[in-house]
Design a protein around this motif. Sequence first.
Motif, PDB file in Angstrom:
ATOM      1  N   ALA A 261     -48.998  49.358  10.913  1.00  0.00           N
ATOM      2  CA  ALA A 261     -47.968  49.840  11.842  1.00  0.00           C
ATOM      3  C   ALA A 261     -48.591  50.147  13.203  1.00  0.00           C
ATOM      4  CB  ALA A 261     -47.287  51.076  11.265  1.00  0.00           C
ATOM      5  N   PHE A 262     -49.774  50.767  13.205  1.00  0.00           N
ATOM      6  CA  PHE A 262     -50.419  51.149  14.460  1.00  0.00           C
ATOM      7  C   PHE A 262     -50.741  49.922  15.317  1.00  0.00           C
ATOM      8  CE2 PHE A 262     -54.258  52.412  16.919  1.00  0.00           C
ATOM      9  CZ  PHE A 262     -53.655  53.382  17.707  1.00  0.00           C
ATOM     10  N   LYS A 263     -51.133  48.812  14.657  1.00  0.00           N
ATOM     11  CA  LYS A 263     -51.454  47.574  15.390  1.00  0.00           C
ATOM     12  C   LYS A 263     -50.228  46.660  15.523  1.00  0.00           C
ATOM     13  CE  LYS A 263     -55.837  48.297  16.220  1.00  0.00           C
ATOM     14  NZ  LYS A 263     -56.981  47.679  15.553  1.00  0.00           N
ATOM     15  N   ASN A 264     -49.041  47.177  15.135  1.00  0.00           N
ATOM     16  CA  ASN A 264     -47.771  46.455  15.296  1.00  0.00           C
ATOM     17  C   ASN A 264     -47.729  45.142  14.521  1.00  0.00           C
ATOM     18  OD1 ASN A 264     -47.080  48.500  17.217  1.00  0.00           O
ATOM     19  ND2 ASN A 264     -48.278  47.398  18.739  1.00  0.00           N
ATOM     20  N   LYS A 265     -48.250  45.162  13.307  1.00  0.00           N
ATOM     21  CA  LYS A 265     -48.259  43.959  12.474  1.00  0.00           C
ATOM     22  C   LYS A 265     -47.584  44.251  11.129  1.00  0.00           C
ATOM     23  CE  LYS A 265     -52.492  42.090  14.500  1.00  0.00           C
ATOM     24  NZ  LYS A 265     -53.923  41.787  14.321  1.00  0.00           N
ATOM     25  N   GLY A 266     -46.615  43.410  10.766  1.00  0.00           N
ATOM     26  CA  GLY A 266     -46.011  43.494   9.433  1.00  0.00           C
ATOM     27  C   GLY A 266     -44.739  44.316   9.345  1.00  0.00           C
ATOM     28  N   VAL A 267     -44.228  44.829  10.476  1.00  0.00           N
ATOM     29  CA  VAL A 267     -43.083  45.741  10.414  1.00  0.00           C
ATOM     30  C   VAL A 267     -41.749  44.995  10.276  1.00  0.00           C
ATOM     31  CG1 VAL A 267     -41.875  47.640  11.559  1.00  0.00           C
ATOM     32  CG2 VAL A 267     -44.369  47.473  11.726  1.00  0.00           C
ATOM     33  N   GLN A 268     -41.576  43.885  11.023  1.00  0.00           N
ATOM     34  CA  GLN A 268     -40.293  43.157  10.938  1.00  0.00           C
ATOM     35  C   GLN A 268     -40.029  42.607   9.534  1.00  0.00           C
ATOM     36  OE1 GLN A 268     -42.664  42.721  13.284  1.00  0.00           O
ATOM     37  NE2 GLN A 268     -41.801  42.198  15.288  1.00  0.00           N
ATOM     38  N   PRO A 269     -41.026  42.034   8.842  1.00  0.00           N
ATOM     39  CA  PRO A 269     -40.757  41.603   7.458  1.00  0.00           C
ATOM     40  C   PRO A 269     -40.379  42.768   6.549  1.00  0.00           C
ATOM     41  CG  PRO A 269     -42.754  40.551   8.282  1.00  0.00           C
ATOM     42  CD  PRO A 269     -42.358  41.579   9.298  1.00  0.00           C
ATOM     43  N   LEU A 270     -40.910  43.952   6.837  1.00  0.00           N
ATOM     44  CA  LEU A 270     -40.530  45.137   6.056  1.00  0.00           C
ATOM     45  C   LEU A 270     -39.057  45.461   6.287  1.00  0.00           C
ATOM     46  CD1 LEU A 270     -41.193  47.565   4.235  1.00  0.00           C
ATOM     47  CD2 LEU A 270     -41.920  48.790   6.298  1.00  0.00           C
ATOM     48  N   LEU A 271     -38.599  45.392   7.539  1.00  0.00           N
ATOM     49  CA  LEU A 271     -37.175  45.621   7.839  1.00  0.00           C
ATOM     50  C   LEU A 271     -36.297  44.600   7.117  1.00  0.00           C
ATOM     51  CD1 LEU A 271     -37.431  46.497  11.624  1.00  0.00           C
ATOM     52  CD2 LEU A 271     -36.215  47.890   9.935  1.00  0.00           C
ATOM     53  N   ASP A 272     -36.741  43.341   7.127  1.00  0.00           N
ATOM     54  CA  ASP A 272     -35.995  42.300   6.393  1.00  0.00           C
ATOM     55  C   ASP A 272     -35.922  42.635   4.904  1.00  0.00           C
ATOM     56  OD1 ASP A 272     -35.436  40.775   8.625  1.00  0.00           O
ATOM     57  OD2 ASP A 272     -37.108  39.381   8.344  1.00  0.00           O
ATOM     58  N   ALA A 273     -37.044  43.121   4.352  1.00  0.00           N
ATOM     59  CA  ALA A 273     -37.082  43.470   2.925  1.00  0.00           C
ATOM     60  C   ALA A 273     -36.151  44.641   2.630  1.00  0.00           C
ATOM     61  CB  ALA A 273     -38.517  43.817   2.507  1.00  0.00           C
ATOM     62  N   VAL A 274     -36.098  45.632   3.532  1.00  0.00           N
ATOM     63  CA  VAL A 274     -35.233  46.803   3.355  1.00  0.00           C
ATOM     64  C   VAL A 274     -33.775  46.378   3.225  1.00  0.00           C
ATOM     65  CG1 VAL A 274     -34.254  48.792   4.605  1.00  0.00           C
ATOM     66  CG2 VAL A 274     -36.739  48.547   4.390  1.00  0.00           C
ATOM     67  N   VAL A 275     -33.310  45.508   4.154  1.00  0.00           N
ATOM     68  CA  VAL A 275     -31.885  45.132   4.131  1.00  0.00           C
ATOM     69  C   VAL A 275     -31.579  44.095   3.058  1.00  0.00           C
ATOM     70  CG1 VAL A 275     -31.567  45.748   6.558  1.00  0.00           C
ATOM     71  CG2 VAL A 275     -32.110  43.378   5.980  1.00  0.00           C
ATOM     72  N   THR A 276     -32.607  43.358   2.607  1.00  0.00           N
ATOM     73  CA  THR A 276     -32.386  42.312   1.597  1.00  0.00           C
ATOM     74  C   THR A 276     -32.437  42.872   0.183  1.00  0.00           C
ATOM     75  OG1 THR A 276     -33.410  40.685   3.075  1.00  0.00           O
ATOM     76  CG2 THR A 276     -33.160  40.046   0.771  1.00  0.00           C
ATOM     77  N   TYR A 277     -33.455  43.682  -0.111  1.00  0.00           N
ATOM     78  CA  TYR A 277     -33.714  44.078  -1.494  1.00  0.00           C
ATOM     79  C   TYR A 277     -33.162  45.457  -1.878  1.00  0.00           C
ATOM     80  CZ  TYR A 277     -37.042  40.250  -0.911  1.00  0.00           C
ATOM     81  OH  TYR A 277     -37.609  39.042  -0.627  1.00  0.00           O
ATOM     82  N   LEU A 278     -33.071  46.366  -0.906  1.00  0.00           N
ATOM     83  CA  LEU A 278     -32.620  47.717  -1.239  1.00  0.00           C
ATOM     84  C   LEU A 278     -31.092  47.782  -1.257  1.00  0.00           C
ATOM     85  CD1 LEU A 278     -35.224  49.851   0.762  1.00  0.00           C
ATOM     86  CD2 LEU A 278     -35.217  49.302  -1.681  1.00  0.00           C
ATOM     87  N   PRO A 279     -30.511  48.683  -2.059  1.00  0.00           N
ATOM     88  CA  PRO A 279     -29.059  48.655  -2.269  1.00  0.00           C
ATOM     89  C   PRO A 279     -28.253  49.296  -1.140  1.00  0.00           C
ATOM     90  CG  PRO A 279     -30.051  50.419  -3.547  1.00  0.00           C
ATOM     91  CD  PRO A 279     -31.181  49.673  -2.905  1.00  0.00           C
ATOM     92  N   ALA A 280     -27.045  48.752  -0.921  1.00  0.00           N
ATOM     93  CA  ALA A 280     -26.039  49.413  -0.084  1.00  0.00           C
ATOM     94  C   ALA A 280     -25.388  50.496  -0.938  1.00  0.00           C
ATOM     95  CB  ALA A 280     -24.995  48.403   0.382  1.00  0.00           C
ATOM     96  N   PRO A 281     -24.781  51.528  -0.326  1.00  0.00           N
ATOM     97  CA  PRO A 281     -24.176  52.613  -1.116  1.00  0.00           C
ATOM     98  C   PRO A 281     -23.185  52.131  -2.174  1.00  0.00           C
ATOM     99  CG  PRO A 281     -24.246  53.227   1.194  1.00  0.00           C
ATOM    100  CD  PRO A 281     -24.692  51.799   1.122  1.00  0.00           C
ATOM    101  N   ASP A 282     -22.383  51.103  -1.835  1.00  0.00           N
ATOM    102  CA  ASP A 282     -21.358  50.673  -2.799  1.00  0.00           C
ATOM    103  C   ASP A 282     -21.916  49.801  -3.921  1.00  0.00           C
ATOM    104  OD1 ASP A 282     -21.893  48.551  -1.099  1.00  0.00           O
ATOM    105  OD2 ASP A 282     -19.835  47.788  -1.114  1.00  0.00           O
ATOM    106  N   GLN A 283     -23.227  49.500  -3.872  1.00  0.00           N
ATOM    107  CA  GLN A 283     -23.848  48.743  -4.967  1.00  0.00           C
ATOM    108  C   GLN A 283     -24.397  49.672  -6.051  1.00  0.00           C
ATOM    109  OE1 GLN A 283     -26.567  46.573  -2.318  1.00  0.00           O
ATOM    110  NE2 GLN A 283     -25.634  44.667  -2.983  1.00  0.00           N
ATOM    111  N   LEU A 284     -24.311  50.965  -5.803  1.00  0.00           N
ATOM    112  CA  LEU A 284     -24.842  51.937  -6.753  1.00  0.00           C
ATOM    113  C   LEU A 284     -23.771  52.351  -7.763  1.00  0.00           C
ATOM    114  CD1 LEU A 284     -26.680  54.081  -4.096  1.00  0.00           C
ATOM    115  CD2 LEU A 284     -27.791  52.624  -5.772  1.00  0.00           C
ATOM    116  N   ALA A 285     -24.238  52.958  -8.846  1.00  0.00           N
ATOM    117  CA  ALA A 285     -23.302  53.417  -9.888  1.00  0.00           C
ATOM    118  C   ALA A 285     -22.376  54.486  -9.312  1.00  0.00           C
ATOM    119  CB  ALA A 285     -24.091  53.988 -11.062  1.00  0.00           C
ATOM    120  N   ARG A 286     -21.211  54.641  -9.931  1.00  0.00           N
ATOM    121  CA  ARG A 286     -20.281  55.690  -9.485  1.00  0.00           C
ATOM    122  C   ARG A 286     -20.975  57.039  -9.473  1.00  0.00           C
ATOM    123  NH1 ARG A 286     -15.064  54.426 -13.297  1.00  0.00           N
ATOM    124  NH2 ARG A 286     -14.412  52.447 -12.345  1.00  0.00           N
ATOM    125  N   ILE A 287     -20.501  57.905  -8.586  1.00  0.00           N
ATOM    126  CA  ILE A 287     -21.088  59.237  -8.473  1.00  0.00           C
ATOM    127  C   ILE A 287     -20.431  60.166  -9.497  1.00  0.00           C
ATOM    128  CG2 ILE A 287     -19.532  60.004  -6.601  1.00  0.00           C
ATOM    129  CD1 ILE A 287     -23.220  60.826  -6.651  1.00  0.00           C
TER     130      ILE A 287
END
Length: 688
Positions: A261-287
């Motif tokens: 992060a300090f050398k500004n390398k690898g951050v954009q692919p991490l953002l892509d991974a966050v929006v691709t692989y991690l769930p949106a609120p409505d993809q989670l089980a009922r509360i």
Amino acid sequence: MKYNTRNIGIIAHVDAGKTTLTERLLYYTGMIHKIGNVDEGNTTMDKDIQEKNRGITISSAAISTQWKKEDDLFSINIIDTPGHIDFAVEVERSLRVLDSVVAVFCASSGVQPQTENVWFQAEKHGISKICFINKMDRIGADFFSVVNEIRTKLNAVPLVLQIPIGSEDRFEGVIDLITQKALYWIDENGETIVEKEIPENYLAETGEFRVKLMETLAESDDVFFEAFLDAENTVTEKMLVDAVTRTCQSGSLVPVLCGSAFKNKGVQPLLDAVVTYLPAPDQLARIKAKDTKTERTVELERNEEEVFSGLVFKVVIDKHMGKLAMLRIYSGSIQSGDAVQNVRTGDSFRISRILQIQSDKTLPVEKGRAGDIVALTGIKDAKTGDSLSSLACPVLLESITIPDPVIRVSIEPKTNADEKSFGIVLAKIQEEDPSLVVERDRQTGETLLSGLGELHLEVTLEKIRLNHGIEINQGEPKVSYREILTETRKHREKLSKQNGGSGQFADITFEIGPRENNEPGLEFINRIKGGVIPGEFIPSVEKGFREAMENGPIGGNPLESMKVVLLDGSAHSNDSNAQDFEIAAKDGFRAIGNSCRPKLMEPIMQVEIQTIEEYTGVVTADLNKRRGIITSIDDKSGRKIFTAEVPLASTFGYISDLRTLASGRATISMKFSHYALVPDFIANTLIT
């Protein structure tokens, strides 16, 4: 409606680079236009004076930003959490309301005790995780060693999606195992990514790790397993991405990426991974929630059409706007002017304003929707863990666990003129940080401030001085001891009073002593037969014993655990009521407690020390002097790593002492482990 929202936390141990990474996430998403630096004290998320001065995160900070991937625009709510164990409550209350986390690791120091702490906090809440191995440019960086530690120390199954090109000062970029491309960052701010073919000397390693990636997915995902086995079927990028998404969201696998992060390398692919692989609120089980009218568990859909429910996870007192209640909305929606109910108090109120938090700034919004993290004004009596809901359908959500304090210090204002404002300020800081406890010593009349560690108390007292202008006198730190009963006794307690009119009567016979399994809390067993004590009075007996545990027989310390078996008793048809049985239980505990051979217990910290071979002897000798028990000594990257269990009472001032002993060439991290019996020779000096 499709939710293109991600609620993520950034978790890690101290100095893994969380705040630096968050700063880069905000820069590349366009939220900020100049990159701040932790060392210079100008990062977006660390706005507190002490955070700037100390270079650490003390209070979890929230911010909302957006990231565009291909044609989709995603809203990302980010909470940057502290790494120090003393601020564990900040991590706990953030994780309670987040859907997923990015766990940051230092490529050199790897998995630390505090990493384990925050990781298992995330595990407890069952949220999805992505790992980012940061500081690939640092001396001693070893990507594959950290991946192995994630497997062995965190008991997780890492799914390597990238491998680094070089390390330390030769770190150049990453190889994406899914697209099979090499990514390089060619300008100083890391905005330009160049995609190239994989270097020839990395082809074999890439092939090996890509096969491992597919095999790991096949072991955990039935859909991918069938495609993987089908010889005629070519594994496509989409098949891989879909399988990674399913396994990440189910928690069976943890995707691993890397960069600096300090050398500004690898951050954009991490953002892509966050929006691709991690769930949106409505993809989670009922509360799940409790309907307060029927006491039944209900399940709520995580969408706008559902009835409104939300959880206050933090209270902030802002000098301009007053009290802000930070709220995660789980279902339904709210607008300014809507009437909602605080389920804990039963009070209803109108929402004055709804704000989106941008670190230390706020942005008014018209509406808060399911999945949003917002701040509300106009809520007078809100506390951390409060459920807010619609008036028509009040529901109670699972609250937030606040750890018990382990250390306390006596405090007083230096001048009498500050006495009145001192009390008001203490009430405010307790509202903001529920892991702080303020109480008055019954014997000395002193004001005692209890917290989760030396740094926690130090930061709190500094906050009182800096933010409120009150100078404080403080005593030496004291350990918050517990007590335990070591022998079982049988006792009969009879309460019988006549004072004209209806009297008081309660008669109980019980066995009291230690729990067999050493589990914390009260184990209460009811063996009353034939209704000799009416059933409606039994909960009052239990309540009496539970409250009695707050003041142990030795020094008034809370009891860690206790077992009570209610054997017999009697009641009077006219004179007995529930409160009489509660009083009898408390009186019975006081009468017999000392006969059960009570003993003192003290908090034990798990300590990890990293140093060089030269200082092995002095570190070992110092740990022995502090009553420490060394559980392991390992070698890593030419350094000695000591793991030990040390009583909290022996750790006061340890960090500065260790620096002196090892000439500044040692690091230490601590986390609370458990309570253990105080040796008799020390207990005798503590009991007066």
